[in-house]
Design a protein around this motif. Structure first.
Motif, PDB file in Angstrom:
ATOM      1  N   MET A  21       0.841  -1.198   0.000  1.00  0.00           N
ATOM      2  CA  MET A  21       0.000   0.000   0.000  1.00  0.00           C
ATOM      3  C   MET A  21       0.881   1.255   0.000  1.00  0.00           C
ATOM      4  O   MET A  21       1.789   1.366   0.820  1.00  0.00           O
ATOM      5  CB  MET A  21      -0.904   0.013   1.237  1.00  0.00           C
ATOM      6  CG  MET A  21      -1.820   1.240   1.304  1.00  0.00           C
ATOM      7  SD  MET A  21      -2.770   1.335   2.836  1.00  0.00           S
ATOM      8  CE  MET A  21      -3.808  -0.109   2.666  1.00  0.00           C
ATOM      9  N   PRO A  22       0.624   2.194  -0.902  1.00  0.00           N
ATOM     10  CA  PRO A  22       1.405   3.443  -0.909  1.00  0.00           C
ATOM     11  C   PRO A  22       1.283   4.174   0.428  1.00  0.00           C
ATOM     12  O   PRO A  22       0.191   4.278   0.986  1.00  0.00           O
ATOM     13  CB  PRO A  22       0.770   4.248  -2.045  1.00  0.00           C
ATOM     14  CG  PRO A  22       0.106   3.232  -2.909  1.00  0.00           C
ATOM     15  CD  PRO A  22      -0.356   2.155  -1.991  1.00  0.00           C
ATOM     16  N   GLU A  23       2.426   4.660   0.930  1.00  0.00           N
ATOM     17  CA  GLU A  23       2.450   5.376   2.199  1.00  0.00           C
ATOM     18  C   GLU A  23       2.873   6.823   1.952  1.00  0.00           C
ATOM     19  O   GLU A  23       2.859   7.291   0.806  1.00  0.00           O
ATOM     20  CB  GLU A  23       3.384   4.642   3.163  1.00  0.00           C
ATOM     21  CG  GLU A  23       2.975   3.191   3.389  1.00  0.00           C
ATOM     22  CD  GLU A  23       3.940   2.411   4.270  1.00  0.00           C
ATOM     23  OE1 GLU A  23       4.511   3.005   5.208  1.00  0.00           O
ATOM     24  OE2 GLU A  23       4.135   1.207   4.020  1.00  0.00           O
ATOM     25  N   LEU A  24       3.223   7.530   2.998  1.00  0.00           N
ATOM     26  CA  LEU A  24       3.524   8.962   2.877  1.00  0.00           C
ATOM     27  C   LEU A  24       4.545   9.272   1.771  1.00  0.00           C
ATOM     28  O   LEU A  24       4.278  10.133   0.924  1.00  0.00           O
ATOM     29  CB  LEU A  24       3.996   9.504   4.228  1.00  0.00           C
ATOM     30  CG  LEU A  24       4.241  11.011   4.342  1.00  0.00           C
ATOM     31  CD1 LEU A  24       4.096  11.464   5.787  1.00  0.00           C
ATOM     32  CD2 LEU A  24       5.603  11.440   3.819  1.00  0.00           C
ATOM     33  N   PRO A  25       5.715   8.622   1.736  1.00  0.00           N
ATOM     34  CA  PRO A  25       6.685   8.985   0.689  1.00  0.00           C
ATOM     35  C   PRO A  25       6.171   8.758  -0.726  1.00  0.00           C
ATOM     36  O   PRO A  25       6.450   9.559  -1.632  1.00  0.00           O
ATOM     37  CB  PRO A  25       7.878   8.076   1.000  1.00  0.00           C
ATOM     38  CG  PRO A  25       7.765   7.789   2.464  1.00  0.00           C
ATOM     39  CD  PRO A  25       6.282   7.654   2.685  1.00  0.00           C
ATOM     40  N   GLU A  26       5.426   7.666  -0.923  1.00  0.00           N
ATOM     41  CA  GLU A  26       4.891   7.382  -2.256  1.00  0.00           C
ATOM     42  C   GLU A  26       3.871   8.440  -2.678  1.00  0.00           C
ATOM     43  O   GLU A  26       3.885   8.924  -3.820  1.00  0.00           O
ATOM     44  CB  GLU A  26       4.242   5.995  -2.285  1.00  0.00           C
ATOM     45  CG  GLU A  26       5.218   4.842  -2.216  1.00  0.00           C
ATOM     46  CD  GLU A  26       5.853   4.684  -0.843  1.00  0.00           C
ATOM     47  OE1 GLU A  26       7.086   4.513  -0.785  1.00  0.00           O
ATOM     48  OE2 GLU A  26       5.124   4.748   0.166  1.00  0.00           O
ATOM     49  N   MET A  27       2.994   8.821  -1.746  1.00  0.00           N
ATOM     50  CA  MET A  27       1.961   9.803  -2.080  1.00  0.00           C
ATOM     51  C   MET A  27       2.550  11.205  -2.219  1.00  0.00           C
ATOM     52  O   MET A  27       2.087  12.007  -3.049  1.00  0.00           O
ATOM     53  CB  MET A  27       0.847   9.785  -1.023  1.00  0.00           C
ATOM     54  CG  MET A  27       0.157   8.421  -0.883  1.00  0.00           C
ATOM     55  SD  MET A  27      -0.387   7.711  -2.456  1.00  0.00           S
ATOM     56  CE  MET A  27      -1.834   8.710  -2.810  1.00  0.00           C
ATOM     57  N   GLU A  28       3.565  11.510  -1.444  1.00  0.00           N
ATOM     58  CA  GLU A  28       4.231  12.811  -1.585  1.00  0.00           C
ATOM     59  C   GLU A  28       4.967  12.865  -2.921  1.00  0.00           C
ATOM     60  O   GLU A  28       4.977  13.911  -3.593  1.00  0.00           O
ATOM     61  CB  GLU A  28       5.208  13.023  -0.427  1.00  0.00           C
ATOM     62  CG  GLU A  28       5.907  14.383  -0.426  1.00  0.00           C
ATOM     63  CD  GLU A  28       5.004  15.561  -0.104  1.00  0.00           C
ATOM     64  OE1 GLU A  28       5.433  16.708  -0.361  1.00  0.00           O
ATOM     65  OE2 GLU A  28       3.887  15.340   0.399  1.00  0.00           O
ATOM     66  N   ASN A  29       5.571  11.768  -3.314  1.00  0.00           N
ATOM     67  CA  ASN A  29       6.240  11.688  -4.616  1.00  0.00           C
ATOM     68  C   ASN A  29       5.227  11.907  -5.742  1.00  0.00           C
ATOM     69  O   ASN A  29       5.473  12.677  -6.681  1.00  0.00           O
ATOM     70  CB  ASN A  29       6.910  10.323  -4.765  1.00  0.00           C
ATOM     71  CG  ASN A  29       7.645  10.161  -6.076  1.00  0.00           C
ATOM     72  OD1 ASN A  29       8.513  10.961  -6.426  1.00  0.00           O
ATOM     73  ND2 ASN A  29       7.301   9.128  -6.829  1.00  0.00           N
ATOM     74  N   TYR A  30       4.074  11.243  -5.646  1.00  0.00           N
ATOM     75  CA  TYR A  30       3.006  11.444  -6.622  1.00  0.00           C
ATOM     76  C   TYR A  30       2.586  12.917  -6.653  1.00  0.00           C
ATOM     77  O   TYR A  30       2.392  13.503  -7.714  1.00  0.00           O
ATOM     78  CB  TYR A  30       1.790  10.594  -6.257  1.00  0.00           C
ATOM     79  CG  TYR A  30       1.786   9.184  -6.787  1.00  0.00           C
ATOM     80  CD1 TYR A  30       2.265   8.876  -8.060  1.00  0.00           C
ATOM     81  CD2 TYR A  30       1.257   8.137  -6.026  1.00  0.00           C
ATOM     82  CE1 TYR A  30       2.222   7.575  -8.548  1.00  0.00           C
ATOM     83  CE2 TYR A  30       1.212   6.840  -6.506  1.00  0.00           C
ATOM     84  CZ  TYR A  30       1.696   6.560  -7.768  1.00  0.00           C
ATOM     85  OH  TYR A  30       1.654   5.278  -8.257  1.00  0.00           O
ATOM     86  N   LYS A  31       2.435  13.509  -5.478  1.00  0.00           N
ATOM     87  CA  LYS A  31       1.989  14.906  -5.391  1.00  0.00           C
ATOM     88  C   LYS A  31       2.926  15.837  -6.160  1.00  0.00           C
ATOM     89  O   LYS A  31       2.488  16.668  -6.960  1.00  0.00           O
ATOM     90  CB  LYS A  31       1.917  15.349  -3.925  1.00  0.00           C
ATOM     91  CG  LYS A  31       1.374  16.754  -3.727  1.00  0.00           C
ATOM     92  CD  LYS A  31       1.692  17.310  -2.345  1.00  0.00           C
ATOM     93  CE  LYS A  31       3.085  17.916  -2.309  1.00  0.00           C
ATOM     94  NZ  LYS A  31       3.344  18.635  -1.032  1.00  0.00           N
TER      95      LYS A  31
END
Length: 269
Positions: free
Chosen positions: A1-11
């Motif tokens: 499951m994507p976590e903070l770093p993955e979602m921040e990278n996406y952002k």
């Protein structure tokens, strides 16, 4: 499951590509991925500019020109791809937002969702979330105050999104390894010095993961060489039976609250 770093990278990567761009077409292939009538969803989103993309915890918020917000949670197995139809991965797409010739594909939303909300409703949806661990105003004092009210195993607390938002299975394991603390340990048995180290390890591990694009294997766009760069840097997560890079012992896996937990029994005490 994507976590903070993955979602921040996406952002960050999405803001570079779609901020200020108009949604020219909406394709819905799975009605369960949204929260309202499909016709109303399309009518509300179509021809709207995405002003910016923000993150809160593991969620992304696409702020639209009309004041509405697309709230994304990828959950287990969800990911995104941005590009032309020719570049699209050969995977089932639940939702597609078009920006002229380029499209943002939402893939693997079996449990995840892309919901449309007013700003006030978004705030209600996310009001239960704890502080962002990388926020500048989230201090060691704040952390010690919050964790002093917790009991039970450390792993379970780190996964609690009401405690701190954005940490999941991967980074809870990596943070505990960096701090040399067993994730199976009871919080009441961890002294203040160790908790201070845990706080600093949390900042260091998450910032390093963000710097290297998180651990997801699928690139966001053709030529994306950042996303997934943290995967080979993992110390314990998903490395059961492999050699510890710090001491040479074998990495152990144990199930805690139905979640696989990885640690080094020699390094972590």
């Amino acid at each position: 499951m994507p976590e903070l770093p993955e979602m921040e990278n996406y952002k960050v990567l999405l803001n570079e590509r779609i901020a200020g761009q108009e949604i020219t077409e909406v394709q819905l292939n799975r009605e369960k991925s949204i929260n309202i009538n499909p016709a109303i969803f399309i009518k509300t989103v179509l021809n709207q500019k995405v002003l910016n993309v923000n993150r809160q915890g593991k969620h992304l918020l696409f702020q639209l020109q009309n004041g509405q917000t697309l709230l994304l949670h990828l959950m287990l197995g969800g990911w995104m791809f941005y590009g032309t139809e020719a570049d699209k991965p050969k995977r089932t797409v639940q939702v597609r937002l078009s920006f002229g010739p380029n499209h943002l594909y939402f893939i693997g939303l079996r449990l995840g969702y892309l919901h449309l909300h007013s700003q006030s409703d978004v705030e209600k949806e996310l009001e239960h979330l704890g502080p962002d661990p990388l926020a500048l105003d989230f201090t060691l004092k704040d952390f010690l105050n919050k964790i002093s009210k917790k009991h039970g195993r450390l792993k379970t607390t780190l996964l609690n999104q009401e405690f701190i938002a954005g940490i999941g299975n991967c980074y809870s394991a990596e943070i505990c390894f960096h701090a040399r603390i067993l994730p199976t340990k009871d919080i009441d048995d961890i002294n203040e010095t160790e908790l201070g180290q845990l706080f600093h390890s949390m900042k260091i591990v998450l910032q390093d993961a963000l710097k290297h694009g998180g651990y997801l294997e699928n690139p966001l766009y053709d030529g994306d060489h950042l996303t997934g760069g943290f995967y080979p840097r993992r110390q314990v997560y998903d490395r059961e039976g492999e050699t510890c890079k710090r001491c040479g012992d074998k990495i152990t896996m144990e199930t805690i609250s139905s979640r696989k937990t990885f640690y080094c029994p020699n390094c972590q005490k």
